[in-house]
Design a protein around this motif. Structure first.
Motif, short mmCIF file in Angstrom:
data_model
loop_
_atom_site.label_atom_id
_atom_site.label_comp_id
_atom_site.label_asym_id
_atom_site.label_seq_id
_atom_site.Cartn_x
_atom_site.Cartn_y
_atom_site.Cartn_z
N LEU A 52 8.04 9.26 1.36
CA LEU A 52 7.52 10.48 0.91
C LEU A 52 6.22 10.85 1.81
O LEU A 52 5.91 11.95 1.39
N ALA A 53 5.89 10.04 2.55
CA ALA A 53 4.61 10.10 3.33
C ALA A 53 5.18 11.57 4.10
O ALA A 53 4.47 13.22 4.54
N ARG A 54 6.04 11.33 5.22
CA ARG A 54 6.95 11.91 6.19
C ARG A 54 6.85 13.52 5.04
O ARG A 54 6.86 14.45 6.45
N ARG A 55 7.71 13.47 3.96
CA ARG A 55 8.02 14.31 2.92
C ARG A 55 6.60 15.93 2.83
O ARG A 55 7.23 16.43 3.41
N ARG A 56 5.91 14.16 2.54
CA ARG A 56 4.40 15.31 2.86
C ARG A 56 3.71 15.87 3.93
O ARG A 56 2.81 16.30 4.10
N VAL B 4 10.62 1.19 3.04
CA VAL B 4 10.78 2.49 1.71
C VAL B 4 11.85 1.11 0.75
O VAL B 4 12.63 0.54 0.48
N ALA B 5 10.53 0.55 -0.09
CA ALA B 5 11.33 -0.43 -1.02
C ALA B 5 12.54 -0.48 -1.77
O ALA B 5 13.37 -1.58 -1.61
N ARG B 6 12.86 1.12 -2.08
CA ARG B 6 13.23 1.42 -3.62
C ARG B 6 14.70 1.39 -2.77
O ARG B 6 16.13 1.19 -3.27
N SER C 152 -0.13 13.12 12.26
CA SER C 152 -0.50 14.19 11.90
C SER C 152 0.19 14.63 10.38
O SER C 152 0.21 13.08 9.57
N ALA C 153 -0.76 15.97 9.61
CA ALA C 153 -1.01 16.04 8.15
C ALA C 153 -0.60 16.98 8.07
O ALA C 153 -1.90 17.63 7.30
N ALA C 154 -0.07 17.80 8.42
CA ALA C 154 0.38 19.25 8.58
C ALA C 154 0.95 19.82 7.56
O ALA C 154 0.57 20.67 6.86
N LEU C 155 1.72 19.08 6.82
CA LEU C 155 2.55 20.03 6.22
C LEU C 155 2.13 19.53 4.40
O LEU C 155 2.60 19.30 3.58
N ALA C 156 1.41 18.36 4.34
CA ALA C 156 0.38 18.02 3.83
C ALA C 156 0.30 18.70 1.82
O ALA C 156 0.30 18.63 0.92
N ALA C 157 -0.28 19.81 2.74
CA ALA C 157 -0.75 20.85 1.69
C ALA C 157 0.19 21.71 0.95
O ALA C 157 0.01 21.83 -0.39
N VAL D 174 0.63 -1.42 -0.11
CA VAL D 174 -0.21 -0.13 -0.34
C VAL D 174 0.73 1.40 0.03
O VAL D 174 2.30 1.76 0.02
N ASP D 175 0.39 2.24 -0.73
CA ASP D 175 1.43 3.28 -0.62
C ASP D 175 0.70 4.22 0.52
O ASP D 175 -0.42 4.66 0.51
N ALA D 176 1.98 4.47 1.39
CA ALA D 176 1.00 5.84 2.52
C ALA D 176 0.73 6.79 2.30
O ALA D 176 0.04 7.91 3.10
N CYS D 177 1.03 6.98 0.69
CA CYS D 177 0.88 8.88 0.47
C CYS D 177 -1.18 8.33 0.35
O CYS D 177 -1.59 9.43 0.08
N ASN D 178 -1.19 7.68 -0.01
CA ASN D 178 -2.78 7.29 -0.60
C ASN D 178 -3.13 6.24 -0.31
O ASN D 178 -3.77 4.63 -0.54
#
Length: 526
Positions: free
Chosen positions: A128-132, A153-155, A207-212, A97-101
Motif C-alpha cells: 500500500l505504501a508503494r501504491r501511494r 505484506v501479512a495478508r 521517495s514519496a512522490a505520488l502520496a498526495a 508497524v504500518d508502512a503508510c503511517n
C-alpha cells in the motif's frame, strides 16, 4: 535462553489496523478476528508454532494500542506482559508497524525499545505504501533503530519466511536490547517521541512522490462517506443491500435445515413407541437443536458481509457517522456493530459488546440490543402485515419496514431513558482511526464467518437447547386426562357415514382441545 523443552514466548504488539492479528494468524495458524474496527482484540490470544525444528514458540497477540502509557485496559494488559508481572519472561517482541503511517507507529516502537525483551519490527503493508508512492529503506530503518526490520505484506504472506527466521534468531540469541543513543526515555512527552520518529522516517524514506494523489482520492471518498447527510444516506443504502443479501442468501439453507430436522423428527416418531422418551427426543432435543441451528446461516452470512465491509475500511467510517446519532441517545459509536449484529440474532450482538471499552456504555448496549428486530421476528412481521394489508402490498411493505424502525426507535429511546435514570451519564467519546481503503479478503471473511458460527453454537447454542428442553418439560408435565369434549369429537369422526373432510376437521378440533387442556394443566400454563 529458550530450549527445546520449553516453548519460547513471543508477543505481537502494534497500533490498531496494522495487520497484527492477520500476522498472528499467518504465523501460528490460529484464527482470531481480524478487523478494521479498533479494539477488536480485547484480550490476550495465544497460538503455537515451530519456527525452526526443535524451537516451539508461543505467540501472544496483544490488544492494539497507540502508547503504553495510556490508562486503558489494553495498555494495562500489554504492560503486564512486557514487564513480566506473571514471572514468565518474553523471549522477543514483534512490533507490527504500518508502512503508510510510520511516524505514528514509531512512537510505540520507541517505548518498546526501553523494555528488556529484544524487538523485531515487522514493516507491514509495504504494498500500500508503494501504491501511494512511498518507498522506504528497510535497511536504513534497521540501522537507525538498532533492531531487525522485515518488510512484508501479512495478508499475502510476503516476507513471512524472512520474519520467521529473524524471530528464530532473536529467540535463540536473547541478546540484550540495544538502544539508539538518542532514544527518548519512557516518560518522555509525546511531542519528543514524535519528533524523534519524524527524524527516523525522514532518513528511511527514499521517495514519496505520488502520496498526495492517492491521499486526495481517499479524502474525496471520506468527504462523502463521513458527511453528516451524505454519509447517512450512503450508510442506509449499504445497509439495505446488506440485509437484502442476508435474507435472500439465507432463505435456502434455513429451509433445508428446517426440512432436515422435520424429517428427523418424523423418523424418531415412527421408530420409537409413544411415551415420554419419544416426546423428549422429538419435541425437546430435536426441536431445541432445530431452533438453534436454523439461525446459523443468517449469523454466518451476516459476519461474512460485515467482515468484507471491515476489510474495505468502510465500517469504521459508518461507525464514525453513527457516533453522532448514537451519542444523542447515550450510546457510543462502538455500539454500532453490536446493534447491527443483533438484526440477525441478539445473542451474538450481546456477545460482541465486550469490545466496548466503557462499562456503562457496554451495559447500556446490552440492555437495548434485544429491541433490534432479529430474524426470529420476521415470520411474525410477515403474518401481521399479510393479515392487515392482504390486498395492499405497498402498505404491507411500508408496515414491514415500520416494524424495523419501531425496534430501532425503541432501542434508542430506551437507551436515553437509561442514561437519565439507572445508567446516568453520557457516552464515552469514540476515538477512531479511519483505516486506508483495501481490497477485502474472501478467505478472511469465510474464516471469520466459520469461527463466529461455531462460537454461536458453543456458547449461545447450548443455552438455547437447554432452555428449549426445560420449556418442553414445563409445557408437557404434569400430564392431564384427555377432555371429554375431545373424546366425543374423535368418536363422532369415527362414526360410519361421516365424510373424510368433515372427519379430518373434527379430529383437528379434538387435537386442539387436547393441546389446550394439556397446556393449561402444565407447569407453564398455571
Amino acid at each position: 535462553m529458550a530450549t527445546t523443552t520449553a516453548a519460547a514466548r513471543v508477543a505481537l504488539i502494534g497500533n490498531p489496523n496494522t495487520g497484527k492479528t492477520t500476522l498472528f494468524n499467518a504465523l501460528c495458524g490460529a484464527r482470531a478476528k481480524t478487523s478494521n474496527f479498533p479494539g477488536t482484540t480485547t484480550s490476550i490470544r495465544r497460538g503455537r508454532a515451530e519456527l525452526t525444528p526443535g524451537l516451539p514458540t508461543e505467540f501472544i497477540d496483544l490488544p492494539g494500542l497507540y502508547e503504553l502509557q495510556h490508562d486503558a485496559p489494553e495498555t494495562r494488559i500489554a504492560r503486564q506482559v512486557l514487564d513480566d508481572v506473571a514471572g514468565d519472561g518474553l523471549d522477543a517482541v514483534v512490533v507490527v508497524v504500518d508502512a503508510c503511517n510510520l511516524t505514528r507507529n514509531l512512537v510505540l516502537v520507541a517505548e518498546l525499545l526501553t523494555h528488556r525483551p529484544p524487538v523485531v519490527v515487522a514493516l507491514n503493508m509495504v504494498d500500500l505504501a508503494r501504491r501511494r508512492g512511498l518507498e522506504l529503506d528497510a535497511d536504513a530503518l534497521a540501522r537507525r533503530l538498532g533492531v531487525p526490520v522485515v518488510p512484508m505484506v501479512a495478508r499475502r504472506g510476503t516476507g513471512l519466511p524472512e520474519l520467521r527466521a529473524i524471530i528464530g534468531e532473536a529467540v535463540a540469541r536473547r541478546t540484550p536490547q540495544i538502544r539508539p543513543l538518542d532514544l527518548p526515555g519512557r516518560d518522555a512527552p509525546l511531542e519528543v517521541a514524535t519528533e524523534w520518529a519524524d527524524g527516523i522516517v525522514a532518513e528511511a524514506t527514499v521517495s514519496a512522490a505520488l502520496a498526495a494523489t492517492v491521499d486526495t482520492a481517499t479524502e474525496r471518498l471520506d468527504r462523502v462517506l463521513t458527511d453528516p447527510v451524505l454519509g447517512l444516506l450512503a450508510f442506509g443504502l449499504i445497509m439495505c443491500g446488506l440485509f437484502w443479501a442476508l435474507f435472500t442468501l439465507a432463505t435456502v439453507p434455513m429451509d433445508l435445515i428446517e426440512a432436515t430436522f422435520s424429517q428427523l423428527g418424523g423418523f424418531i416418531e415412527a421408530s420409537f413407541p409413544a411415551g415420554p422418551v419419544r416426546d423428549l427426543l422429538t419435541s425437546g432435543l430435536v426441536g431445541g437443536i432445530a431452533g438453534t441451528v436454523v439461525f446459523l446461516p443468517q449469523i454466518c452470512i451476516l459476519f461474512f458481509l460485515i467482515t468484507l465491509l471491515e476489510d474495505t475500511g468502510y465500517l469504521a467510517r459508518a461507525a464514525f457517522v453513527m457516533d453522532g446519532l448514537l451519542a444523542r441517545f447515550g450510546l457510543p459509536g462502538h455500539a454500532f456493530v453490536p446493534l447491527l449484529t443483533s438484526h440477525a440474532c441478539a445473542l451474538p450482538g450481546i456477545m460482541s459488546t465486550r469490545l466496548i471499552p466503557d462499562r456503562r456504555d457496554r451495559l447500556a448496549t446490552i440492555l437495548v440490543a434485544p429491541f433490534m428486530s432479529c430474524s426470529a421476528r420476521l415470520p411474525v412481521y410477515v403474518l401481521l402485515t399479510s393479515l392487515l394489508f392482504a390486498d395492499r402490498p405497498a402498505l404491507a411493505g411500508l408496515a414491514f419496514a415500520g416494524c424495523y424502525v419501531l425496534g430501532g426507535s425503541a432501542a434508542l429511546l430506551t437507551a436515553r431513558l437509561f442514561g437519565r435514570t439507572v445508567l446516568r451519564g453520557t457516552a464515552r467519546p469514540m476515538v477512531l482511526e479511519l483505516p486506508s481503503y483495501k481490497t477485502p479478503s474472501l478467505r478472511n471473511a469465510l474464516l471469520t464467518a466459520r469461527d463466529q458460527g461455531l462460537a454461536f453454537l458453543r456458547t449461545a447454542g447450548t443455552i438455547i437447547v437447554a432452555i428449549c428442553v426445560i420449556m418442553w418439560w414445563l409445557s408437557a408435565y404434569p400430564q392431564v386426562a384427555t377432555p371429554d369434549s375431545a373424546t366425543a369429537l374423535r368418536l363422532q369422526a369415527a362414526t360410519p357415514g361421516v365424510e373424510a373432510g368433515e372427519a379430518g376437521a373434527l379430529l383437528d378440533e379434538a387435537d386442539l382441545l387436547e393441546a389446550r387442556a394439556a397446556q393449561a394443566g402444565s407447569f407453564a400454563g398455571r
